[in-house]
Design a protein around this motif. Sequence first.
Motif, short mmCIF file in Angstrom:
data_model
loop_
_atom_site.label_atom_id
_atom_site.label_comp_id
_atom_site.label_asym_id
_atom_site.label_seq_id
_atom_site.Cartn_x
_atom_site.Cartn_y
_atom_site.Cartn_z
N GLU A 57 9.09 7.82 -11.62
CA GLU A 57 8.11 7.94 -10.55
C GLU A 57 8.76 7.64 -9.21
OE1 GLU A 57 5.33 9.24 -10.97
OE2 GLU A 57 4.05 8.30 -12.49
N GLY A 58 9.12 8.67 -8.46
CA GLY A 58 9.62 8.45 -7.11
C GLY A 58 8.51 7.93 -6.21
N ASN A 59 7.31 8.45 -6.42
CA ASN A 59 6.15 8.02 -5.66
C ASN A 59 4.94 8.22 -6.57
OD1 ASN A 59 3.99 7.62 -3.88
ND2 ASN A 59 5.13 8.47 -2.15
N TRP A 60 4.40 7.14 -7.09
CA TRP A 60 3.32 7.25 -8.09
C TRP A 60 2.01 7.75 -7.48
CZ3 TRP A 60 -1.29 4.25 -8.74
CH2 TRP A 60 -1.50 3.31 -7.74
N ARG A 61 1.88 7.65 -6.15
CA ARG A 61 0.63 8.02 -5.48
C ARG A 61 0.98 8.62 -4.11
NH1 ARG A 61 -3.87 4.08 -3.33
NH2 ARG A 61 -5.80 5.17 -3.89
N PRO A 62 1.52 9.84 -4.10
CA PRO A 62 2.05 10.42 -2.86
C PRO A 62 0.99 10.55 -1.76
CG PRO A 62 2.74 11.70 -4.78
CD PRO A 62 1.69 10.74 -5.25
N ASP A 63 1.43 10.35 -0.51
CA ASP A 63 0.52 10.45 0.62
C ASP A 63 -0.15 11.82 0.69
OD1 ASP A 63 1.07 7.88 1.38
OD2 ASP A 63 2.53 8.43 2.92
N TRP A 64 0.61 12.86 0.36
CA TRP A 64 0.03 14.20 0.48
C TRP A 64 -1.10 14.43 -0.53
CZ3 TRP A 64 0.35 17.63 -3.61
CH2 TRP A 64 1.32 17.37 -4.58
N ARG A 65 -1.06 13.72 -1.66
CA ARG A 65 -2.19 13.81 -2.59
C ARG A 65 -3.35 12.94 -2.10
NH1 ARG A 65 1.68 14.83 -7.35
NH2 ARG A 65 0.95 16.88 -8.08
N LEU A 66 -3.05 11.79 -1.52
CA LEU A 66 -4.11 10.93 -0.99
C LEU A 66 -4.84 11.59 0.17
CD1 LEU A 66 -2.48 7.37 -1.01
CD2 LEU A 66 -4.30 8.23 -2.48
N GLU A 67 -4.12 12.37 0.96
CA GLU A 67 -4.77 13.08 2.07
C GLU A 67 -5.81 14.07 1.54
OE1 GLU A 67 -1.55 14.82 4.16
OE2 GLU A 67 -0.81 12.91 4.96
N GLN A 68 -5.54 14.65 0.39
CA GLN A 68 -6.48 15.58 -0.22
C GLN A 68 -7.63 14.84 -0.91
OE1 GLN A 68 -6.45 18.96 -0.11
NE2 GLN A 68 -4.59 18.99 1.13
N LEU A 69 -7.29 13.72 -1.56
CA LEU A 69 -8.28 13.00 -2.36
C LEU A 69 -8.02 11.49 -2.22
CD1 LEU A 69 -10.51 14.14 -4.31
CD2 LEU A 69 -8.99 13.50 -6.18
N PRO A 70 -8.66 10.83 -1.24
CA PRO A 70 -8.38 9.42 -0.97
C PRO A 70 -8.56 8.50 -2.17
CG PRO A 70 -9.60 10.38 0.84
CD PRO A 70 -9.59 11.41 -0.26
N GLY A 71 -9.39 8.89 -3.12
CA GLY A 71 -9.63 8.06 -4.29
C GLY A 71 -8.65 8.29 -5.42
N TYR A 72 -7.62 9.08 -5.16
CA TYR A 72 -6.66 9.41 -6.22
C TYR A 72 -5.99 8.15 -6.76
CZ TYR A 72 -2.64 11.68 -8.48
OH TYR A 72 -1.69 12.10 -9.38
N LYS A 73 -6.13 7.92 -8.06
CA LYS A 73 -5.55 6.78 -8.77
C LYS A 73 -5.94 5.43 -8.14
CE LYS A 73 -1.49 9.12 -10.73
NZ LYS A 73 -0.01 9.08 -10.86
N ALA A 74 -7.08 5.39 -7.48
CA ALA A 74 -7.47 4.17 -6.77
C ALA A 74 -7.66 2.98 -7.70
CB ALA A 74 -8.76 4.42 -5.99
N ASP A 75 -8.08 3.23 -8.95
CA ASP A 75 -8.33 2.12 -9.86
C ASP A 75 -7.05 1.47 -10.36
OD1 ASP A 75 -7.55 4.26 -11.45
OD2 ASP A 75 -8.88 3.73 -13.11
N ARG A 76 -5.89 2.09 -10.04
CA ARG A 76 -4.61 1.51 -10.46
C ARG A 76 -3.85 0.88 -9.30
NH1 ARG A 76 -1.98 6.56 -13.56
NH2 ARG A 76 -3.88 7.79 -13.44
N ALA A 77 -4.51 0.82 -8.12
CA ALA A 77 -3.83 0.32 -6.92
C ALA A 77 -4.30 -1.08 -6.56
CB ALA A 77 -4.10 1.27 -5.75
N THR A 78 -3.38 -1.88 -6.02
CA THR A 78 -3.73 -3.20 -5.50
C THR A 78 -4.30 -3.03 -4.09
OG1 THR A 78 -1.50 -3.51 -4.60
CG2 THR A 78 -1.92 -4.32 -6.84
N ALA A 79 -4.72 -4.13 -3.48
CA ALA A 79 -5.34 -4.08 -2.16
C ALA A 79 -4.42 -3.48 -1.11
CB ALA A 79 -5.79 -5.47 -1.73
N ASP A 80 -3.11 -3.69 -1.27
CA ASP A 80 -2.16 -3.15 -0.28
C ASP A 80 -1.66 -1.76 -0.64
OD1 ASP A 80 -0.53 -3.68 -2.42
OD2 ASP A 80 0.83 -5.04 -1.36
#
Length: 301
Positions: A57-80
Motif C-alpha cells: 500500500e503506497g497510499n491506502w486512502r489516496p487523496d484523489w479518491r477522497l476528493e470523489q468520495l470523502p467517506g472512502y474507508k472512513a471507518d478504518r481511519a483515525t482522527a488524524d
Amino acid sequence: MLMLIDAASLWYRAYYGLPSSIKAPDGRRSGAVRGFFDGLAVLTRRFSPTGMVCCLEGNWRPDWRLEQLPGYKADRATADGAEDTPEGLDDQVAAIEALLPALGIATATHPDYEADDVIATLAARTAEPVLVVTGDRDLFQLVDDDRNRHVVYLAKGISKAELFDGEAVATKFGVAPSHYVDFAVLRGDPSDGLPGVKGIGAKTAVSLVNTYGGISGIRAAAADSASDLPDRQRKSITESADYLDRAVKVSSVVADVDVPVIDATLPTAPKNPVAVEALATEWNVTSALTRFQEAITQTES
C-alpha cells in the motif's frame, strides 16, 4: 504463472489468525510475520507460481479518491486520517517489508495509489496467467477467464483460500466480474464507505445489472420514460446520478500506474542471507522462512 499478492490482506489475516502468544525474543508479537511467510509457503505449494510480486500500500486512502468520495474507508481511519492498525502490527509489517527484498521476493508500490491499482497494472502488463491473492472483494473486477486472470480469495483464511474464476464470481454475487463494480456501487459496501443507492439491495442490484447491462445501461433506462424500469428505482437512480459517477471512479482499479519493470522470478536462494538470518532471529521466524524457501524449491523442481 504470475502470482500477485495483496500483501496487506495476507498480513492482516496472519495477525488475526495466529495467537498473540507467538512472540519475538524481546517480547513483541511476531505472529503476523510468521503467518505471512507460512501463508506464502502454502500458496506457493498449492499453485506453483513461476513469479511472485508482493504489492504494498503506497497510499491506502489516496487523496484523489477522497476528493470523489470523502467517506472512502472512513471507518478504518483515525482522527488524524491515518490508518487504524491493531496493536503490534506496524512493527511486524516493517519486518515483513525488510524480509521480502532480503529473500529476493519482488515488491511493488506507488506513493499515490493503493496496492489494488498496482496489482491491476502488473496484471495488465503481462500475457502470462495471473493469480491475484487478496481478501479484498474489489479485485473480483480483474477476473477474466479469456485472459486467464483469477483471484485467490482469503476471506476464510489462508489455508481455506478459494479460487475464483468467472463462474465462481457469478455464482457468489450473481453478476459477471466485469460488472462487479456496478453491483458493489449500487448495493453499497460499508467497508469502503460506499453508501449505495437508496432502496437498492443486493438482489435488486443483481437484477438491474443483469437486465440493463451495468450502471450506464441502468442510467439510460432511468432517463428513458418508455423503459420498463419501475418508477421507484427510476427515481432512486436519477437522484443518485452524482454518487454513481463518483463511486464508479473510486471503485474501479487503475491499470496504468507508473510502476517500474519488475523481475518477478522466484529466487533460488536469499538475495541477502545475512539480513535474512538477522531478521529471522530477531523475530523468531526461522522455521517459517525455511518452510517458504522449501516451497519455492519444490516449485522450481
